[in-house]
Design an enzyme around this catalytic site. Sequence first.
Site, PDB file in Angstrom:
ATOM      1  N   GLU A  53      16.812   5.898 -15.595  1.00  0.00           N
ATOM      2  CA  GLU A  53      18.115   5.967 -16.390  1.00  0.00           C
ATOM      3  C   GLU A  53      18.017   5.167 -17.383  1.00  0.00           C
ATOM      4  OE1 GLU A  53      19.138   7.726 -12.317  1.00  0.00           O
ATOM      5  OE2 GLU A  53      17.853   6.133 -13.271  1.00  0.00           O
ATOM      6  N   TRP A 178     -22.648   5.814   2.689  1.00  0.00           N
ATOM      7  CA  TRP A 178     -21.799   6.804   2.012  1.00  0.00           C
ATOM      8  C   TRP A 178     -22.325   8.165   2.179  1.00  0.00           C
ATOM      9  CZ3 TRP A 178     -17.553   5.220  -0.026  1.00  0.00           C
ATOM     10  CH2 TRP A 178     -17.352   4.088  -0.639  1.00  0.00           C
ATOM     11  N   GLY A 289     -11.592   4.330  11.548  1.00  0.00           N
ATOM     12  CA  GLY A 289     -12.604   5.294  11.715  1.00  0.00           C
ATOM     13  C   GLY A 289     -12.279   6.351  12.432  1.00  0.00           C
TER      14      GLY A 289
END
Length: 353
Positions: A53, A178, A289
Amino acid sequence: MDIHIKYMKRCIELASEVIGNTYPNPMVGCVIVHNNKIIGEGSTQEHGCNHAEVEAINSVVDKDLLKESTLYVNLEPCNHYGKTPPCTKLILEKGIKNVIIGSKDPNRNVLGGGINTLISNGCKVKHGIMKEECDLLNKRFFTFQNQKRPYIILKWAESKDGYISPKKSDRNKGEIFWISNEESKKMSHYFRSQEHSILVGVQTIIDDNPELTTRLVDGNSPVRIVLDPNNRIPSNSKVLSNESQTIIFSSTKNQELNIDNEVINQFDLNSIMESLFKRGIQSMIVEGGAYTIQKFIDSDKWDCIRVFKSEKNLYDGVVAPKYEIDKLEYRLIGDNKFYEIFKKNHRVASTTW
């Protein structure tokens, strides 16, 4: 299109642009309209700086127009002193007579007080415009205020045959294995940049030695949280760097750590969530994990699940958390299938990326 919806949509757009940059404050956008023309707009800035605002009012060139204007905002203006003065005070000082609001603020310091303050001082206030969309925008803030815990996202990557990593004999300790592709990795870092914190169990630190930052994208790195009940975290762990704040939860004080180390006598998720609420941690992405993620699933403590599923097979290793995703909708990120499930109504949602 209803004129109020048109301008509230713009508020939501402005608020969405600052995701991840306002914690512990919610995402707020504000527009000021005079004779069906936007003359000012703004978004909430980082904690301790201007609210939406204030930014919108400050952006108006001709301040005399404010008395004839309507202010639109997706969340009820605050009416209490915190790091900044109340937004209702400035709205009233500038003589703005019409205020249109999306959501009521669930914060007990506001909770309708902003609306009441404006009305009692002569403002015409209408609220509930696009309420569902405005509530959803600030789902993290609403969960934090109403459930007294962070908004919880569980995220993992798994192989086609349901493993999150190979068996230990097939990998190098301290190096990340990965499963997801490069684009999925960047998407994961983008997700991190949206959240207040990221949590892992200590075994993930031992096995992967991750940084848990947003190094692959632009954006703030989240507060790093490690669950380490028995003080097993290695002293050379990357999460102990000063690149981002780190909190270690343990059962006894770790005398070797010169870092924020909180002792939890009853080491369970309820106690940890209570502590994070007291610390003002508004959202959290849990990345590992499998044991830690499964604890959250089994305790029914989650709001969103995100899974990247690879086309690779591992044939053996650490089994992925148990949550049935194969019959759900997904979208492709390269050759990875990406699933995003929201607990509320178990609906599948599409994240912009």
